[in-house]
Each structure stands twice: as structure tokens, then as C-alpha cells.
Motif scaffolding. Structure first.
Motif, PDB file in Angstrom:
ATOM      1  N   UNK A 191       0.813  -1.239   0.000  1.00 43.29           N
ATOM      2  CA  UNK A 191       0.000   0.000   0.000  1.00 43.29           C
ATOM      3  C   UNK A 191       0.833   1.269   0.000  1.00 43.29           C
ATOM      4  N   UNK A 192       1.563   1.520  -1.103  1.00 49.91           N
ATOM      5  CA  UNK A 192       2.377   2.719  -1.203  1.00 49.91           C
ATOM      6  C   UNK A 192       1.594   3.909  -1.763  1.00 49.91           C
ATOM      7  N   UNK A 206      -1.571  -6.597  13.059  1.00 49.64           N
ATOM      8  CA  UNK A 206      -1.205  -5.492  13.952  1.00 49.64           C
ATOM      9  C   UNK A 206      -1.248  -4.169  13.185  1.00 49.64           C
ATOM     10  N   UNK A 207      -1.922  -3.135  13.759  1.00 49.28           N
ATOM     11  CA  UNK A 207      -1.992  -1.846  13.058  1.00 49.28           C
ATOM     12  C   UNK A 207      -0.637  -1.137  13.037  1.00 49.28           C
ATOM     13  N   UNK A 208      -0.316  -0.554  11.903  1.00 51.66           N
ATOM     14  CA  UNK A 208       0.906   0.244  11.741  1.00 51.66           C
ATOM     15  C   UNK A 208       0.514   1.586  11.138  1.00 51.66           C
ATOM     16  N   UNK A 209       1.440   2.530  11.200  1.00 50.48           N
ATOM     17  CA  UNK A 209       1.181   3.874  10.700  1.00 50.48           C
ATOM     18  C   UNK A 209       1.099   3.855   9.170  1.00 50.48           C
ATOM     19  N   UNK A 210      -0.041   4.186   8.561  1.00 52.53           N
ATOM     20  CA  UNK A 210      -0.137   4.154   7.091  1.00 52.53           C
ATOM     21  C   UNK A 210       0.798   5.146   6.414  1.00 52.53           C
ATOM     22  N   UNK A 211       1.136   6.242   7.085  1.00 53.30           N
ATOM     23  CA  UNK A 211       1.973   7.272   6.461  1.00 53.30           C
ATOM     24  C   UNK A 211       3.390   6.775   6.236  1.00 53.30           C
ATOM     25  N   UNK A 212       3.784   5.679   6.911  1.00 48.29           N
ATOM     26  CA  UNK A 212       5.119   5.117   6.655  1.00 48.29           C
ATOM     27  C   UNK A 212       5.226   4.716   5.189  1.00 48.29           C
ATOM     28  N   UNK A 213       4.191   4.050   4.674  1.00 45.94           N
ATOM     29  CA  UNK A 213       4.204   3.610   3.281  1.00 45.94           C
ATOM     30  C   UNK A 213       4.027   4.789   2.325  1.00 45.94           C
ATOM     31  N   UNK A 214       3.111   5.704   2.665  1.00 47.63           N
ATOM     32  CA  UNK A 214       2.838   6.826   1.766  1.00 47.63           C
ATOM     33  C   UNK A 214       4.065   7.734   1.644  1.00 47.63           C
ATOM     34  N   UNK A 255      -3.323  -0.708  -3.150  1.00 46.72           N
ATOM     35  CA  UNK A 255      -2.480  -1.786  -3.659  1.00 46.72           C
ATOM     36  C   UNK A 255      -3.382  -2.881  -4.226  1.00 46.72           C
ATOM     37  N   UNK A 256      -2.778  -3.777  -5.019  1.00 44.72           N
ATOM     38  CA  UNK A 256      -3.529  -4.916  -5.541  1.00 44.72           C
ATOM     39  C   UNK A 256      -3.907  -5.847  -4.395  1.00 44.72           C
ATOM     40  N   UNK A 257      -5.087  -6.458  -4.494  1.00 43.48           N
ATOM     41  CA  UNK A 257      -5.504  -7.388  -3.449  1.00 43.48           C
ATOM     42  C   UNK A 257      -6.898  -7.920  -3.689  1.00 43.48           C
ATOM     43  N   UNK A 258      -7.432  -8.587  -2.656  1.00 45.93           N
ATOM     44  CA  UNK A 258      -8.758  -9.196  -2.713  1.00 45.93           C
ATOM     45  C   UNK A 258      -9.601  -8.603  -1.590  1.00 45.93           C
ATOM     46  N   UNK A 259     -10.843  -8.218  -1.906  1.00 48.52           N
ATOM     47  CA  UNK A 259     -11.762  -7.657  -0.916  1.00 48.52           C
ATOM     48  C   UNK A 259     -12.249  -8.777  -0.005  1.00 48.52           C
TER      49      UNK A 259
END
Length: 443
Positions: A309-310, A428-436, A356-360
């Protein structure tokens, strides 16, 4: 003392606000209302305060309106600047892609030229072997000629002995002339063949020197092409490697996982095999194989970047980030609570995209999150998009990065229209802004 002060105040008010009476007359009676000085003072003060409050409130509203207009203009300018930056980054990315394609075309042309040079070298080697065979034939002919010459010498010696012993001079002379004519013809043919072979050998040596010079120039051009290819590949791979490391994703493990699960067309790039004799590869083959390995790594990075998820879930030019990842004051209860994602506020119906690519794996209502979409990606990553007003995907659907999956809303446990975006790694939740942030200046 108080009585005198009260009398003075009352006298002052009487001069400024004399007592007035308001008469109310009916058919049968007449009444009046007495407005004392103190009552008039209170009424005047109330009216004055009301007028002052109205003026101040109007000024505040006007200032707020002017300020909001300036803020909108500033937001528009920031949006235009951001779009210009995105366009510049996109142009730079396209230029890098064109450079990589051009470098690959030059690389293919160099390989074709190397193949032609190899064919010419093989032909030259075959010609050299033919010349060696011709020289061996000449040497054999010369040996035979020398043997015949020795035989002629012996025949002449025998003839001389026969002449001295009383043989017929005419017969001896005839035999000697025949043998000399035969020897002269053989020597002439041998000399002609020798001259022809020497000329061919000199021509072959000159052609070899020209081929060696051309091969040297070709090697220099190939070396320059290899350097350009190596620089282009390094420029393309380094930002991707830095992006994955900044996101806390070990590149070696990620690439190995992508390589194991790769099922696309063409497959990984295979190393070049320049020789079929089991010989050691040439330096050019080693450099070409190193470039192919880097290109294969670049391809794997591209596949991995599609599955992580970049990307951003919303168009940042139309929304603003209102809350980040971490502990904060809960807007509902007022207590301290972990905020497991990032919030992006915008207008109702704002498009939300898959990062990102994936499955719902979930598309529906979930307590607290409202209307939510959950997508499972590779590498044990899961993304969540909550508080939507409308869902555009269904459970089990496969999506790609950038697909429109939902519209922004205010459903569930929410205080306003916004997107709550979460990234979870192995639950485990991580900070999404790390990827962005890791992907900035890359995509």
C-alpha cells in the motif's frame, strides 16, 4: 452619607433623564406608566450594549468571511502547486522509463553486433585453419619436389657415370633433358602455388588486423553501452530499494517472496549463454548477466510495489489530513485511546481508491467503522477504509491499485465526513503514512 450620595445621583439622573410618563387611555379609564430616571438609564444602556454587540458580531463575521476567502485562495494555490509537482514527478518518471527503454534497445543492438562479430571471428578462424591446411599441403608438395630433385641429382650422377663408362652420349643427353624439363615444370608449379598461398596468407593477416581493430572499437562501444545501462538500472533500482527499506520491508525477503509467487508472462530474465562449449563466460557476458539480474530485480520491485500500500487512498489535492496514527483524545468519550489509522477529511462522495492490488475480504457495515471495505494484500498486509457513504466493491472481488472502491461519508462512530484509513501487518496496526511517505518522489 449614603442618603446624600443617593440624592446627588438621583439629581444628576433627573437632569439627564427626567422622569417621563406614558399614558394609556381606554374608553372608561386612563392609566399611565411612570418611567423613572433609573429605568431610562437601564434601557439606554441595554440598547447601547445591543448595538455594540451587533457591530462587533458583524465585524467578526466579515473578518471570518474575508479570512475564509483567503484560506480558500491559499488552498487553491497549494493544490495547483501540488498538481504541478505531481505532473513534474510523472514527467520525470516517464523520462526515466523512456531512458530505460532506450538503454534496453541499445543493449539489444549491442548484443546483435556482438553476435555479428562472433560470426565474423568464427569465419576468420575457419579461414585461418584453411590457410594452415593449405600451407601444410604446400610443405608436403615442397618435400615431394625436394625428393624428386634429389632423385634427379642421383639420376644425373648415374648418367655421368654411365657416360664415363662408355654409354651412348645421345641417349644420356635425351634422358637428362627429359628429367630436367620435368623438374622445371614441377618447380614452376610449386613456385606459383607458393606465391598464391603467400598472397592469401598476407590478405588473411591484413583482414585479421582489420577485424581485431574493429573488434577493439566494438568492445569500447559495448563498454560504453554497458556503463550507460548499468547507470540507468542503478538509478531505477536505488529509489525502489530505499522505498521498501523506509517502509520496514526487507527487500531481499520481499523479492524472494515475489519470485516464488510470480506467474506472469515471460517469467524472470534468464542469464545469457555466450558459449556452448562449457567455457568460462567472457567479461561482456558477465556484465550483461549482471545487468539482466538488475533488470529482473527491477521487475520484481515493480510487482512488489503493486502489492504493497504505497499509494494514497484519496486525492490529496481535494482533502486534508485531520488526524494521524497514535494515541489521542477520543472525540466521543474524551479519554486517551489508540487511533489505529489516519483520517482524511473531505466532502461527502469523495472518491476513495485501493492503495495496492488485493482481494476484498469485507464490504459492508461493521460496528464503529460504519460502511467499511477491507482488502487483503500480499506480505501479510491488510488495508481498511471506514465511514464510507457508498461501497463500490463486493466481497471476494479482486482489485488493483487505483481502483475506485468507495465514496467518503460519515457512517458509524464518526464526528464528521472523513475517511479512516488503516494498514495492518499480520493483524497489527501500523502507521499508514510510513508507506505513503516512503513512496514520495518514487511514484
Amino acid at each position: 452619607m449614603r442618603t446624600r450620595l443617593a440624592i446627588r445621583i438621583h439629581s444628576f439622573l433627573e437632569r439627564r433623564f427626567p422622569e417621563r410618563r406614558v399614558f394609556l387611555k381606554s374608553d372608561t379609564d386612563t392609566r399611565f406608566i411612570r418611567l423613572r430616571s433609573e429605568t431610562q438609564l437601564i434601557a439606554v444602556a441595554g440598547i447601547t450594549l445591543f448595538v455594540a454587540w451587533s457591530i462587533v458580531a458583524t465585524a467578526i463575521v466579515l473578518m471570518d468571511s474575508i479570512g475564509s476567502g483567503n484560506f480558500r485562495e491559499l488552498a487553491k494555490r497549494d493544490q495547483q502547486t501540488y498538481r504541478a509537482r505531481l505532473n513534474a514527478i510523472s514527467d520525470e518518471r516517464d523520462a526515466r522509463a523512456e531512458e530505460a527503454l532506450a538503454a534496453q534497445e541499445r543493449f539489444n543492438a549491442a548484443l546483435a553486433q556482438i553476435s555479428v562479430m562472433q560470426s565474423e571471428l568464427l569465419a576468420s578462424e575457419t579461414r585461418r585453419r584453411e590457410l594452415e591446411t593449405g600451407i601444410e599441403v604446400i610443405q608436403t608438395t615442397l618435400r615431394d619436389t625436394m625428393t624428386q630433385r634429389d632423385g634427379a641429382k642421383k639420376a644425373l650422377a648415374q648418367l655421368k657415370q654411365d657416360t664415363e663408362g662408355g654409354a651412348s652420349p645421345q641417349a644420356a643427353m635425351a634422358s637428362a633433358e627429359a628429367q630436367m624439363d620435368l623438374l622445371a615444370d614441377v618447380l614452376a608449379d610449386t613456385a606459383t602455388e607458393r606465391d598464391r598461398i603467400l598472397a592469401d596468407a598476407q590478405g588473411a593477416l591484413q583482414q585479421r588486423d582489420e577485424l581485431e581493430l574493429e573488434l577493439q572499437l566494438m568492445n569500447e562501444r559495448n563498454s560504453q553501452i554497458f556503463r550507460q545501462l548499468e547507470e540507468a538500472v542503478a538509478v531505477s533500482v536505488t529509489p525502489l530499494d530505499k522505498m521498501f527499506r523506509s517502509a520496514g520491508m526487507p527487500p531481499d525477503r520481499i523479492l524472494e517472496q515475489v519470485r516464488r509467487g510470480y506467474n506472469g508472462q515471460g517469467g524472470p530474465l534468464e542469464p545469457l549463454a555466450m558459449s556452448t562449449r562449457g567455457e568460462e563466460p567472457s567479461p561482456e557476458a558477465l556484465r550483461a548477466n549482471a545487468i539482466l539480474a538488475k533488470l529482473d530485480q527491477l521487475n520484481l520491485y515493480r510487482l512488489a510495489a503493486q502489492q504493497a500500500p504505497f499509494a494514497t487512498p484519496v486525492n490529496l489535492g481535494r482533502v486534508r489530513q485531520t488526524s494521524g496514527f497514535g494515541y489521542r483524545r477520543d472525540p466521543k468519550t474524551g479519554g486517551r485511546r489508540l487511533h489505529k489509522g489516519s483520517d482524511f477529511a473531505g466532502s461527502t462522495g469523495t472518491d476513495i481508491f485501493a492503495t495496492a492490488d488485493g482481494v476484498v475480504t469485507h464490504a459492508g457495515w461493521q460496528s464503529g467503522y460504519g460502511k467499511m471495505v477491507t482488502i487483503r494484500h500480499a506480505f501479510g498486509i491488510e488495508t481498511r477504509y471506514a465511514h464510507n457513504s457508498k461501497l463500490r466493491v463486493t466481497k471476494g472481488q479482486r482489485v488493483s491499485r487505483g481502483d475506485h472502491i468507495a465514496d467518503m461519508g460519515n457512517t458509524g462512530r464518526s464526528t464528521g465526513t472523513h475517511l479512516h484509513y488503516e494498514v495492518r501487518v499480520n493483524g497489527q496496526p501500523v502507521n499508514p503514512m510510513i508507506y505513503i511517505k516512503a513512496a514520495r518522489n518514487v511514484f
